[in-house]
Design a protein around this motif. Structure first.
Motif, PDB file in Angstrom:
ATOM      1  N   MET A   1       0.806  -1.211  -0.004  1.00 18.41           N
ATOM      2  CA  MET A   1       0.249  -0.038   0.118  1.00 18.41           C
ATOM      3  C   MET A   1       0.893   1.378   0.160  1.00 18.41           C
ATOM      4  SD  MET A   1      -3.004  -1.093   2.746  1.00 18.41           S
ATOM      5  CE  MET A   1      -3.910   0.414   2.221  1.00 18.41           C
ATOM      6  N   THR A   2       0.348   2.539  -0.253  1.00 18.62           N
ATOM      7  CA  THR A   2       0.970   3.456  -0.359  1.00 18.62           C
ATOM      8  C   THR A   2       0.579   4.562   0.788  1.00 18.62           C
ATOM      9  OG1 THR A   2      -0.729   4.889  -1.600  1.00 18.62           O
ATOM     10  CG2 THR A   2       1.004   3.505  -3.100  1.00 18.62           C
ATOM     11  N   ILE A   3       1.657   5.515   0.980  1.00 20.78           N
ATOM     12  CA  ILE A   3       1.138   6.489   2.185  1.00 20.78           C
ATOM     13  C   ILE A   3      -0.260   6.933   1.865  1.00 20.78           C
ATOM     14  CG2 ILE A   3       1.644   8.675   2.946  1.00 20.78           C
ATOM     15  CD1 ILE A   3       4.689   7.884   2.411  1.00 20.78           C
ATOM     16  N   HIS A   4      -0.578   7.310   0.521  1.00 19.09           N
ATOM     17  CA  HIS A   4      -1.909   7.891   0.160  1.00 19.09           C
ATOM     18  C   HIS A   4      -2.975   7.051   0.648  1.00 19.09           C
ATOM     19  CE1 HIS A   4      -4.989  10.222  -1.869  1.00 19.09           C
ATOM     20  NE2 HIS A   4      -5.278   9.130  -2.374  1.00 19.09           N
ATOM     21  N   ASP A   5      -2.619   5.514   0.506  1.00 20.04           N
ATOM     22  CA  ASP A   5      -3.833   4.544   0.956  1.00 20.04           C
ATOM     23  C   ASP A   5      -4.064   4.909   2.321  1.00 20.04           C
ATOM     24  OD1 ASP A   5      -4.038   3.611  -1.646  1.00 20.04           O
ATOM     25  OD2 ASP A   5      -2.582   2.364  -1.350  1.00 20.04           O
TER      26      ASP A   5
ATOM     27  N   GLN B   1       8.434  -2.615  15.037  1.00 19.01           N
ATOM     28  CA  GLN B   1       7.930  -3.327  13.852  1.00 19.01           C
ATOM     29  C   GLN B   1       8.182  -2.068  12.976  1.00 19.01           C
ATOM     30  OE1 GLN B   1       4.458  -5.508  13.489  1.00 19.01           O
ATOM     31  NE2 GLN B   1       4.022  -4.659  11.580  1.00 19.01           N
ATOM     32  N   VAL B   2       9.012  -2.513  11.818  1.00 21.18           N
ATOM     33  CA  VAL B   2       9.240  -1.675  10.582  1.00 21.18           C
ATOM     34  C   VAL B   2       8.368  -2.108   9.440  1.00 21.18           C
ATOM     35  CG1 VAL B   2      11.095  -0.581   9.033  1.00 21.18           C
ATOM     36  CG2 VAL B   2      11.642  -0.897  11.557  1.00 21.18           C
ATOM     37  N   THR B   3       7.386  -1.353   8.962  1.00 24.81           N
ATOM     38  CA  THR B   3       6.702  -1.642   8.156  1.00 24.81           C
ATOM     39  C   THR B   3       6.864  -1.256   6.684  1.00 24.81           C
ATOM     40  OG1 THR B   3       4.772  -2.722   9.425  1.00 24.81           O
ATOM     41  CG2 THR B   3       4.326  -2.279   7.268  1.00 24.81           C
ATOM     42  N   GLU B   4       7.432  -1.887   5.967  1.00 22.79           N
ATOM     43  CA  GLU B   4       7.829  -0.996   4.472  1.00 22.79           C
ATOM     44  C   GLU B   4       6.599  -0.867   3.631  1.00 22.79           C
ATOM     45  OE1 GLU B   4      11.005  -1.329   1.047  1.00 22.79           O
ATOM     46  OE2 GLU B   4      10.786  -3.267   2.270  1.00 22.79           O
ATOM     47  N   LEU B   5       6.156   0.254   3.403  1.00 22.60           N
ATOM     48  CA  LEU B   5       5.129   0.517   2.307  1.00 22.60           C
ATOM     49  C   LEU B   5       5.666   0.656   0.899  1.00 22.60           C
ATOM     50  CD1 LEU B   5       3.090   3.103   4.176  1.00 22.60           C
ATOM     51  CD2 LEU B   5       2.859   0.561   4.327  1.00 22.60           C
ATOM     52  N   VAL B   6       5.015   1.058  -0.180  1.00 23.15           N
ATOM     53  CA  VAL B   6       5.542   1.183  -1.511  1.00 23.15           C
ATOM     54  C   VAL B   6       6.409   2.340  -1.560  1.00 23.15           C
ATOM     55  CG1 VAL B   6       4.722   1.699  -3.767  1.00 23.15           C
ATOM     56  CG2 VAL B   6       3.401   0.175  -2.487  1.00 23.15           C
ATOM     57  N   ASP B   7       5.762   3.470  -0.940  1.00 21.16           N
ATOM     58  CA  ASP B   7       6.634   4.742  -0.874  1.00 21.16           C
ATOM     59  C   ASP B   7       7.028   5.098   0.605  1.00 21.16           C
ATOM     60  OD1 ASP B   7       4.041   5.262  -0.174  1.00 21.16           O
ATOM     61  OD2 ASP B   7       3.884   6.701  -1.598  1.00 21.16           O
TER      62      ASP B   7
END
Length: 452
Positions: A118-122, A156-162
């Motif tokens: 997911m993106t930040i916008h999501d 917890q480090v969750t990597e998003l698309v951006d």
């Protein structure tokens, strides 16, 4: 969003600080304020960052994670209790339990790497905070007593698309909000190679107890069923409301025009809290002589004599509680309600605070979330004074603060500094769906909040 992506755990490890001192081998005592939190949830707050740049080919998530782990290892040297676990000694004859932190027990603090498509916008575009945000945190639904078998700290480090979300779950029997954000601030400084001794409040581990008590405090229980309960959050909508510095100034001015005692200025937070209490009372359709309450978290470090340093590590909080009838809150001015909240805060004097904890020592209890707060109460927690947006881990300033499942119920309001700075404030408000819909349409509340 149907078929929403889910958070996938990629890897995890455990981190222990390198300690040479004997103090890590000694029992780490819990104060009355710590022990009273055993049945509450972990603190779950986190920060969302953008990745350096979509065109920055040098950014590597693996390099970023390794640097985070390294700085966390060095930070835990200062916050060594967080790498241990809770332990209990039971005295069946006295029907009592002695609960403390064993700093050598367990594998250490947990560090999780996760991904989400997911993106930040999501995450930021929906009106309500998306449910998936709860998956950005470890220790989902855990209560603090679970720290006997679970890590006291989990990152917890969750990597998003951006983007990157760093979610931190910390045992609330070990730390309060001040201690929690001090941990973040020092971790950030160490990560950026700054000297934490120069400008941070390094943790002070000397425990505070009422005079004549401690350090070994026992609870009058021998079985968890006697003092631990599992609160399930009812269906709630969670939404972030933003208040600009200009809007806050108008509120503060309006409240101070209304007050009777002009010698005591209403603060910005007291004025905003009064607006929230009035608005929630109105949209709940409460009226008549029904007693309702509004409580605000208060840091006790500067309220007792002698004062505790801001770096005191542990729970040093109590609630300032204002009580009125629904009609009084509805019919009186903003200033009248703000003054009621101010009086509740001012009543937390050294004498009052010490009498509260002395009474607790004589008859210890553990807060139960569903019983501690009355129905139709409004509970205002956290603080816009905490330094949340100053935390830098090499990928720029955080975009927003978000929280997990923990310690939420109808009428819970969490205060954050506004992301735009300049004394702006953001409020995370939790209400039943129908009440939240009414709040969104409330003219007075809408006139002060920013709709984004």
């Amino acid at each position: 969003m149907s078929n929403s992506p889910i958070v996938k755990h990629v890897s995890e490890c455990f981190i222990k600080p390198k300690l040479n001192d004997d103090y890590s081998k000694q029992p780490y005592y819990l104060s009355p304020g710590d022990l009273a939190m055993l049945s509450a949830h972990y603190i779950q707050k986190g920060l969302l960052f953008t990745k350096s740049s979509a065109t920055d080919q040098d950014f590597s998530i693996q390099t970023f994670l390794e640097k985070l782990k390294d700085s966390l290892t060095r930070t835990l040297v200062h916050f060594y209790p967080l790498a241990g676990q809770l332990a209990t000694q039971i005295d069946e004859h006295q029907h009592s339990s002695f609960i403390f932190i064993d700093c050598e027990k367990g594998p250490g603090a947990r560090f999780i790497h996760a991904t989400l498509n997911m993106t930040i916008h999501d995450i930021l575009s929906p009106i309500d905070v998306p449910v998936v945000v709860k998956s950005f945190f470890d220790h989902h639904k855990s209560v603090n007593h679970d720290g006997h078998t679970r890590p006291l700290l989990s990152v917890q480090v969750t990597e998003l698309v951006d983007g990157i979300f760093i979610g931190c779950s910390m045992n609330h029997s070990v730390a309060d909000g001040t201690s929690y954000w001090n941990f973040w601030n020092i971790w950030s400084e160490i990560h950026m190679q700054h000297n934490p001794n120069s400008k941070s409040k390094l943790p002070i581990h000397k425990r505070w107890f009422p005079e004549g008590y401690g350090p070994r405090v026992t609870l009058p229980f021998t079985h968890t069923d006697e003092f631990i309960s599992r609160y399930e959050v009812p269906q709630l909508r969670e939404r972030i409301f933003h208040f600009s510095s200009e809007s806050i100034s108008k509120l503060k001015m309006k409240a101070n025009i209304d007050v009777e005692d002009t010698d005591k200025e209403i603060s910005s937070l007291q004025a905003l809290s009064a607006l929230v209490w009035k608005s929630i009372t109105r949209v709940r359709c409460l009226s008549g002589d029904e007693k309702i309450t509004c409580t605000m978290d208060a840091n006790l470090r500067q309220r007792i004599d002698p004062q505790l340093p801001q770096g005191y590590f542990g729970n040093s909080i109590w609630v300032a509680k204002a009580t009125a009838t629904a009609d009084q809150v509805n019919e009186h001015s903003l200033g009248w309600v703000a003054e009621l909240l101010q009086k509740a805060v001012m009543e937390l004097t050294d004498k009052t605070v010490k009498s509260v904890f002395e009474a607790w020592m004589k008859s210890p209890f553990v807060y139960q979330i569903d019983a501690f707060f009355e129905p139709n109460s409004t509970v205002i927690g956290s603080s816009p004074r905490f330094d949340m947006f100053g935390n830098d881990f090499g990928v720029g300033k955080p975009v927003v603060v978000r929280s997990g499942y923990a310690n939420k119920f109808p009428g819970k309001v969490t205060t954050y500094p506004g992301s735009e700075g300049r004394r702006s404030i953001a409020l995370e408000i939790c209400l039943p769906p129908d009440v939240m819909t009414a709040l969104e349409s409330d003219d007075e509340f809408r006139s002060y909040s920013i709709h984004v």
